[in-house]
Design a protein around this motif. Sequence first.
Motif, PDB file in Angstrom:
ATOM      1  N   MET B   1      34.478  44.968  55.955  1.00 29.65           N
ATOM      2  CA  MET B   1      34.387  43.793  55.336  1.00 29.65           C
ATOM      3  C   MET B   1      34.676  43.942  54.354  1.00 29.65           C
ATOM      4  SD  MET B   1      32.729  39.983  55.834  1.00 29.65           S
ATOM      5  CE  MET B   1      32.931  40.093  57.852  1.00 29.65           C
ATOM      6  N   LEU B   5      35.760  38.605  50.854  1.00 33.13           N
ATOM      7  CA  LEU B   5      35.368  37.706  51.617  1.00 33.13           C
ATOM      8  C   LEU B   5      34.101  36.538  51.737  1.00 33.13           C
ATOM      9  CD1 LEU B   5      37.037  39.558  54.747  1.00 33.13           C
ATOM     10  CD2 LEU B   5      38.047  37.521  53.246  1.00 33.13           C
ATOM     11  N   SER B   7      30.292  35.696  52.430  1.00 32.39           N
ATOM     12  CA  SER B   7      28.906  35.341  53.128  1.00 32.39           C
ATOM     13  C   SER B   7      29.426  34.306  54.053  1.00 32.39           C
ATOM     14  CB  SER B   7      28.035  36.775  52.258  1.00 32.39           C
ATOM     15  OG  SER B   7      26.808  36.215  53.034  1.00 32.39           O
ATOM     16  N   LYS B   8      29.196  34.459  55.400  1.00 41.39           N
ATOM     17  CA  LYS B   8      28.951  32.927  56.438  1.00 41.39           C
ATOM     18  C   LYS B   8      27.351  33.245  56.298  1.00 41.39           C
ATOM     19  CE  LYS B   8      32.200  33.179  59.502  1.00 41.39           C
ATOM     20  NZ  LYS B   8      32.491  32.688  61.110  1.00 41.39           N
ATOM     21  N   ALA B   9      26.456  33.692  55.803  1.00 37.49           N
ATOM     22  CA  ALA B   9      25.055  33.183  55.834  1.00 37.49           C
ATOM     23  C   ALA B   9      25.155  32.282  54.263  1.00 37.49           C
ATOM     24  CB  ALA B   9      24.080  34.400  56.133  1.00 37.49           C
ATOM     25  N   PRO B 205      26.172  31.854  62.983  1.00 37.44           N
ATOM     26  CA  PRO B 205      27.276  30.700  62.055  1.00 37.44           C
ATOM     27  C   PRO B 205      27.809  28.971  62.912  1.00 37.44           C
ATOM     28  CG  PRO B 205      27.361  32.192  64.394  1.00 37.44           C
ATOM     29  CD  PRO B 205      26.368  31.827  63.888  1.00 37.44           C
ATOM     30  N   MET B 223      35.335  29.258  59.779  1.00 37.17           N
ATOM     31  CA  MET B 223      36.054  30.286  59.594  1.00 37.17           C
ATOM     32  C   MET B 223      36.127  31.330  58.561  1.00 37.17           C
ATOM     33  SD  MET B 223      36.948  29.064  62.652  1.00 37.17           S
ATOM     34  CE  MET B 223      38.262  30.040  62.679  1.00 37.17           C
ATOM     35  N   THR B 224      36.903  32.598  59.085  1.00 43.16           N
ATOM     36  CA  THR B 224      36.829  33.412  57.588  1.00 43.16           C
ATOM     37  C   THR B 224      38.726  33.434  57.193  1.00 43.16           C
ATOM     38  OG1 THR B 224      37.103  35.261  59.213  1.00 43.16           O
ATOM     39  CG2 THR B 224      34.932  35.049  57.805  1.00 43.16           C
ATOM     40  N   GLU B 225      40.002  32.851  57.908  1.00 41.62           N
ATOM     41  CA  GLU B 225      40.765  32.963  57.881  1.00 41.62           C
ATOM     42  C   GLU B 225      41.650  31.277  57.796  1.00 41.62           C
ATOM     43  OE1 GLU B 225      42.178  37.100  59.588  1.00 41.62           O
ATOM     44  OE2 GLU B 225      42.725  35.521  59.898  1.00 41.62           O
TER      45      GLU B 225
END
Lengths: 239, 247
Positions: B1, B5, B7-9, B205, B223-225
């Motif tokens: 990854m 980007l 980190s969702k956490a 998440p 989201m990541t995008e």
Amino acid sequence: MNRKRLKTILWSNLMLLAVLGVRWQSQAQDAQVENKTYTHIAPIEQYLMADRDTEIALARSGAPESISRDAEILVLGPHGYETAVKGKSGFVCLVERSWMAPFDDPEFLNPDQRLPLCMNRPAAQTHLPLTFKTTELAFAGMSKTQISDSIKAAFDKKELPLPAPGSICYMMSKQQFFSRRVGNATPHLMFWLPQQDHVDWGADSPDSPLDVHQYSPQPVTEFSIDVSKWSDGTPAPKD
Amino acid sequence: MNERLVSKAAWGNLVLIFLLSAAGGMRAQENKNPYPNMAPVAQYRMDRNAEIAMARTAAPESISKDAGVMVLGQKNYETAVESKNGFVCLVGRSWLAPFGTAEFWNPKNRSPECLNPQAVQSMLPYTLKTAGMVLAGFSQTQIHDGIKAAVDSKELGAPVVGSLIYMMSKEGYLTDKVPHNLDHLMYDLPSMDGAAWGANLPGVPIFFRRLDPAPITEFYVVMTEWSDGTPVEAATQAASPSHTHSN
């Protein structure tokens, strides 16, 4: 060319052909395995896990520990799923087998498939009856077609419920295994709803973050969304 | 990854902190509040074409290109483009933040969102009810009471099953808190405990906010995008919802 050198060349070529033959045979076997479809259940033992504690741990890996630690855990026994750990949170975790795959999935009845998932209370109340029913039919030795027809009849007679509002399922296990062809796939969340038009969620178009599966004969629509981490917090590979 | 980007956490913790800090009653901490009252209405308005374009950025182009678009008019949102696919996109303003939060009147807030048909049916009425009261000059208390009365009279109700709102615009300005934006999808359900989804728990998440007086719980999946397909980078994603739909 002298006879000794000719003999050497011939042996080399024979060795090469032998190696290539083994390799081609291996590739052909791999292709056979990967392209294999299953119309009837294999011996039940192939779907069971030898160690109960391993299955419990695998089931829990379907969701982050903050969810799975208080979840009810089901394990697959020779007569169907049974409760291994009583839950406190309403979540239920189990390792689904391939008879829960879509009927048009080539991996349906693949004994290798292990799919840990954790579902919330509304999902458990409405999805688990389907899981138990399908497991019962598979264990009875029914063919894929017979299982499909029985499930359809059960929904038609309203013996199986439709997904309840707020049904969500976590599939975030790094150990999940779909097949040799698919591997571990990606961690994702699934939302189950009574069958509806996926266009209403903007799903399944090239730039949409949502995937959709319209089940059949189950009147269920499943939306899924990839997440960036496995349940253990490690990053997942991007597609 | 990509290490850049988010980190969702990490972002999830920020979202959680923001949600917890934003939860509050009607009595705002006015001595700390940079926006104690509504600003001149012109500060909330946009050029019409710019607003249409921004509204569409809330969702991927495959959705937004056929979506209806509403823009903020003199008395309420008005239809600028008719929908072909049942989706409606608009740019929300700060008054969609929870009542009593410091940014309720933040004129800088621009919250592009695209509502699916179910959300159009059940969530858009809250947006329109609120905007109408704001542009009529109601106070925050009056707006709150107006929403409550509408809920009590069943003029406004619980979300329709399947209500989904895209908020994936890279251009959103959801909060003064750096970096001002949060890329997410919102699922609206009848009021329920977020624990039913495992929301707000470590490693999960999904986050939630239970609204009041509207009988709604909103779940946010980060989201990541962005809607244009570009990856979210650390500098552009953050705790946000100084924005929700119906308070």
